[in-house]
Design an enzyme around this catalytic site. Sequence first.
Site, PDB file in Angstrom:
ATOM      1  N   GLU A   1      -1.226  -1.101  -4.875  1.00 58.33           N
ATOM      2  CA  GLU A   1      -2.470  -0.356  -5.097  1.00 58.33           C
ATOM      3  C   GLU A   1      -2.289   0.602  -6.268  1.00 58.33           C
ATOM      4  O   GLU A   1      -1.294   1.318  -6.361  1.00 58.33           O
ATOM      5  CB  GLU A   1      -2.873   0.427  -3.841  1.00 58.33           C
ATOM      6  CG  GLU A   1      -4.224   1.076  -4.013  1.00 58.33           C
ATOM      7  CD  GLU A   1      -4.742   1.710  -2.732  1.00 58.33           C
ATOM      8  OE1 GLU A   1      -4.846   1.008  -1.721  1.00 58.33           O
ATOM      9  OE2 GLU A   1      -5.032   2.923  -2.766  1.00 58.33           O
TER      10      GLU A   1
ATOM     11  N   ASP B   1       0.892  -1.163   0.000  1.00 54.51           N
ATOM     12  CA  ASP B   1       0.000   0.000   0.000  1.00 54.51           C
ATOM     13  C   ASP B   1       0.926   1.208   0.000  1.00 54.51           C
ATOM     14  O   ASP B   1       1.448   1.593   1.034  1.00 54.51           O
ATOM     15  CB  ASP B   1      -0.875  -0.025   1.255  1.00 54.51           C
ATOM     16  CG  ASP B   1      -1.868   1.129   1.269  1.00 54.51           C
ATOM     17  OD1 ASP B   1      -2.264   1.590   0.184  1.00 54.51           O
ATOM     18  OD2 ASP B   1      -2.238   1.578   2.372  1.00 54.51           O
TER      19      ASP B   1
ATOM     20  N   ASP C   1      -2.709   0.954   6.956  1.00 56.84           N
ATOM     21  CA  ASP C   1      -1.888   0.713   5.770  1.00 56.84           C
ATOM     22  C   ASP C   1      -1.387  -0.728   5.728  1.00 56.84           C
ATOM     23  O   ASP C   1      -1.245  -1.317   4.661  1.00 56.84           O
ATOM     24  CB  ASP C   1      -0.676   1.661   5.749  1.00 56.84           C
ATOM     25  CG  ASP C   1      -1.084   3.073   6.083  1.00 56.84           C
ATOM     26  OD1 ASP C   1      -1.225   3.873   5.160  1.00 56.84           O
ATOM     27  OD2 ASP C   1      -1.302   3.356   7.278  1.00 56.84           O
TER      28      ASP C   1
END
Lengths: 182, 182
Positions: free
Chosen positions: B68, B7, B141
């Site tokens: 991501e 992430d 996260d």
Amino acid sequence: MRVLGVDPGLTRCGVGVVEGAPGRPLRMLGVGVVRTPADQDVPLRLLAVEQGLERWLDEYQPELVAIERVFAQHNVSTVMGTAQASAVAMLCATRRGIPVALHTPSEVKAAVTGSGRADKAQVTAMVTRLLRLAEPPKPADAADALALAICHIWRGSASDKIAAALARSTPPRSTPAKEYRP
Amino acid sequence: MRVLGVDPGLTRCGVGVVEGAPGRPLRMLGVGVVRTPADQDVPLRLLAVEQGLERWLDEYQPELVAIERVFAQHNVSTVMGTAQASAVAMLCATRRGIPVALHTPSEVKAAVTGSGRADKAQVTAMVTRLLRLAEPPKPADAADALALAICHIWRGSASDKIAAALARSTPPRSTPAKEYRP
């Protein structure tokens, strides 16, 4: 001082090396464009940008790398590639301990043409004149990279000493990743 | 297959390693966050992210890195750092020949909760349940990184074979920089 200017981009990343000092004639050592194919995946393109920039750093051994500062509010369709290519340029320089300076497009235009709102043709014309080139560097990304280097040589001399000192004294570090094991 | 989920972020880059296959139980191998100090210059922070991710790749030797996908229209104040950190993650994986897959936040949410509009708490709850963890991974996260890895394991198996084949067959390349010397 010898500066590598980088106009970051995924499709065309402009690069230009200029040597000079405020108040003294400038000299272009090299200019070019690192290109990556638009049909390739972004991770492979970033790797190709890295390899291209590494060759420029190897060949010209610049004392500083000047990169265009990217703003999020600019052209949304290209800003991601530009941000990512600029990250690669910062990484290549910092990994070698070479200080990085960021300049905004209007700082660069103002430095070489006297106006922060000059158009591309004006920037190219002034870069050609200031470096006493036989013909204008093409494409525009290559001229922009040279303009970035010139901008830095003229504007950045005071702040460079600070940046260089910081690059020497601040060891790159990340907080050790906290781990959690099942 | 073993997937490292990332992430991306400059301040907190979530990382999580999950092993599994569609229809079989998932197993978490590690989770954490690579942090870089907000008061440091971006080039140094990118280098710290690179060093942190390299350690995770060394330790867990994932077969694929799921990152991501960052969109330019998201939160303008953080999107640049996110784009740059994601570039570093792509570069680290690709340099090692590890295929990279990008998943959008809504793909990830839909994969682990059944809804593309699930909130963070729901994603964390499902990640904790699916991986049979004693406590929820923190911060968010870290949970998101695990969710990315799970999403990839469940969604990506067909497209992986193509990505892996491409990573093997397409040598990273940049067009040789055109040079112009004075």
